[in-house]
Design a protein around this motif. Structure first.
Motif, mmCIF file in Angstrom:
data_model
loop_
_atom_site.group_PDB
_atom_site.id
_atom_site.type_symbol
_atom_site.label_atom_id
_atom_site.label_comp_id
_atom_site.label_asym_id
_atom_site.label_seq_id
_atom_site.Cartn_x
_atom_site.Cartn_y
_atom_site.Cartn_z
ATOM 1 N N GLU A 265 0.832 -1.209 0.000
ATOM 2 C CA GLU A 265 0.000 0.000 0.000
ATOM 3 C C GLU A 265 0.866 1.259 0.000
ATOM 4 O OE1 GLU A 265 -3.455 2.158 2.737
ATOM 5 O OE2 GLU A 265 -2.759 0.135 3.213
ATOM 6 N N GLN A 266 1.941 1.245 0.786
ATOM 7 C CA GLN A 266 2.830 2.410 0.827
ATOM 8 C C GLN A 266 3.506 2.637 -0.527
ATOM 9 O OE1 GLN A 266 2.835 4.483 3.513
ATOM 10 N NE2 GLN A 266 1.249 3.030 4.137
ATOM 11 N N TRP A 267 3.923 1.550 -1.168
ATOM 12 C CA TRP A 267 4.551 1.665 -2.481
ATOM 13 C C TRP A 267 3.544 2.170 -3.505
ATOM 14 C CZ3 TRP A 267 4.307 -0.517 -7.435
ATOM 15 C CH2 TRP A 267 5.448 -0.374 -8.217
ATOM 16 N N GLN A 268 2.311 1.692 -3.404
ATOM 17 C CA GLN A 268 1.272 2.129 -4.340
ATOM 18 C C GLN A 268 1.010 3.630 -4.192
ATOM 19 O OE1 GLN A 268 -2.690 0.695 -3.597
ATOM 20 N NE2 GLN A 268 -3.283 0.855 -5.724
ATOM 21 N N CYS B 10 8.691 -8.845 -6.210
ATOM 22 C CA CYS B 10 8.692 -8.126 -7.482
ATOM 23 C C CYS B 10 7.404 -8.375 -8.265
ATOM 24 C CB CYS B 10 9.907 -8.539 -8.313
ATOM 25 S SG CYS B 10 11.483 -7.973 -7.618
ATOM 26 N N GLN B 11 6.908 -9.606 -8.241
ATOM 27 C CA GLN B 11 5.667 -9.895 -8.952
ATOM 28 C C GLN B 11 4.502 -9.125 -8.343
ATOM 29 O OE1 GLN B 11 4.849 -14.056 -9.430
ATOM 30 N NE2 GLN B 11 3.092 -13.708 -10.769
ATOM 31 N N GLU B 12 4.503 -8.988 -7.031
ATOM 32 C CA GLU B 12 3.456 -8.218 -6.368
ATOM 33 C C GLU B 12 3.495 -6.751 -6.803
ATOM 34 O OE1 GLU B 12 3.861 -7.081 -2.139
ATOM 35 O OE2 GLU B 12 2.026 -8.235 -1.843
ATOM 36 N N ARG B 13 4.715 -6.180 -6.922
ATOM 37 C CA ARG B 13 4.833 -4.777 -7.341
ATOM 38 C C ARG B 13 4.410 -4.611 -8.792
ATOM 39 N NH1 ARG B 13 4.701 -5.035 -2.939
ATOM 40 N NH2 ARG B 13 5.970 -4.102 -1.297
ATOM 41 N N VAL B 14 4.705 -5.600 -9.633
ATOM 42 C CA VAL B 14 4.257 -5.554 -11.023
ATOM 43 C C VAL B 14 2.738 -5.518 -11.084
ATOM 44 C CG1 VAL B 14 4.091 -6.924 -13.150
ATOM 45 C CG2 VAL B 14 6.299 -6.622 -12.028
#
Length: 380
Positions: free
Chosen positions: A279-282, A322-326
């Motif tokens: 959530e923070q990255w988003q 990484c897949q989650e961030r993608v």
């Protein structure tokens, strides 16, 4: 007046940086491209070292050059590598054309034995070296595979030659990297952002031009002039969030014993907070995407998303992370993005996991079912 944001098929990108030129794993470029396409990639980001491909101030073209690779910031003869930038670039563009892979240029200007990067100071210097590279590709009949040019990776913080002119400090002085950019600094940066893409577009209108933001300095770019840019590239590392560093880096501290064990512990600890950090990255990504929407820039993720020591990394965690961030980036509307910084031929573990890479690249290529990012964009 408003415009609906269209959902388009994504383009999975690989980022080989300068390694395609300096690392032994890329010696057989044909095999590298075969494996790239087999894993579902459609685009490739490389550093062509334009200051070495271009003719020097005397109009001379050199066949060989000696360079040092990061983390070295200056040329050291004992650590130098002999390269053939023009011949290798021609070979790479040939195989890209053969395999129908789009090429994006982004250069960090490697330190070289003749200190040629030191002479890339003014906007016209950037125009000259990039024009030489693009003209070379056109003359060899492979210019059609090039899609865009980021004229300096992480500009202006990584612009070695231009750094002193912009910040009035030596390039190794850390103050320019830590302090906000005042009006005079922004004015000098704007000179490059306006002049370089404008001049290159006049010469080569078929390409896109943009910049890649220096990691961790993304908010500084929001006050700059971007009217001449087509795209804005990011390297959004989760590690740039100081809270993530404090919460997770203690488990990855190199001074602790049993490196592989501590990285398993880091993965377990992250799993307890996985939703929070996503959530923070988003939120960081959304902030940058709003900026792109306001300026009509195409957002791209050229690098990311987690920094690890490759020899000791717990790779199941890295791949899952990484897949989650993608997935977050795709849902937010990003259509050009890398799978992972570590998904490259020089990394045995990630690159050999071709099933995982095909799974992620196929996810990127699917048109999104929904788009969380700015369904409507004000034209004002």
């Amino acid at each position: 007046m408003k415009q609906q944001a269209a959902a388009k098929q994504g383009v999975p990108l690989a980022n080989w940086g300068h390694e395609w030129l300096t690392h032994e794993r890329y010696e057989d470029l044909e095999a590298c491209f075969q494996s790239l396409v087999a894993r579902g990639y459609q685009g490739l980001i490389i550093d062509p070292s334009p200051h070495l491909v271009a003719a020097n101030e005397h109009g001379e073209v050199q066949e060989h050059a000696y360079v040092c690779v990061p983390p070295l910031r200056e040329f050291i003869e004992a650590s130098s590598i002999k390269v053939q930038p023009r011949a290798r670039l021609l070979s790479l563009l040939h195989w890209a054309k053969e395999h129908q892979v789009d090429i994006w240029f982004s250069s960090s200007f490697l330190p070289d034995s003749q200190a040629r990067r030191s002479f890339i100071r003014r906007p016209e210097h950037f125009v000259k070296v990039w024009a030489d590279v693009l003209n070379f590709a056109q003359q060899q009949g492979v210019g059609g595979v090039i899609k865009g040019v980021d004229f300096c990776q992480g500009f202006p913080l990584n612009a070695y030659g231009a750094y002193r002119r912009i910040f009035r400090r030596h390039p190794f002085n850390p103050l320019g990297r830590l302090m906000p950019w005042d009006a005079s600094v922004r004015k000098r940066i704007d000179e490059y952002l306006l002049a370089v893409p404008r001049a290159l577009r006049a010469l080569f209108p078929q390409y896109q031009y943009g910049i890649s933001a220096a990691a961790g300095a993304e908010p500084f770019y929001h006050d700059l002039s971007t009217s001449e840019l087509d795209f804005y590239a990011l390297a959004l590392w989760q590690d740039d969030d100081i809270r993530f560093q404090l919460s997770n880096t203690v488990w990855r501290n190199q001074r602790l014993p049993l490196a592989k064990l501590r990285n398993r512990m880091a993965a377990t600890w992250h799993g307890l907070q996985q939703g929070y950090w996503a959530e923070q990255w988003q939120k960081r990504l959304q902030h940058e995407l709003r900026f792109c929407a306001q300026r009509r820039l195409t957002p791209m993720l050229f690098d990311g998303y987690l920094k690890v020591v490759e020899e000791d990394a717990y790779w199941p965690w890295v791949r899952e992370f990484c897949q989650e961030r993608v997935q977050v980036a795709l849902a937010a509307g990003v259509r050009h993005l890398v799978v992972s910084h570590y998904a490259r031929p020089s990394n045995d573990v990630c690159w050999q996991d071709d099933d995982w890479l095909r799974e992620v690249t196929q996810q990127i290529q699917r048109p999104p079912k929904q788009q969380l990012y700015l369904q409507e964009v004000d034209e004002s």
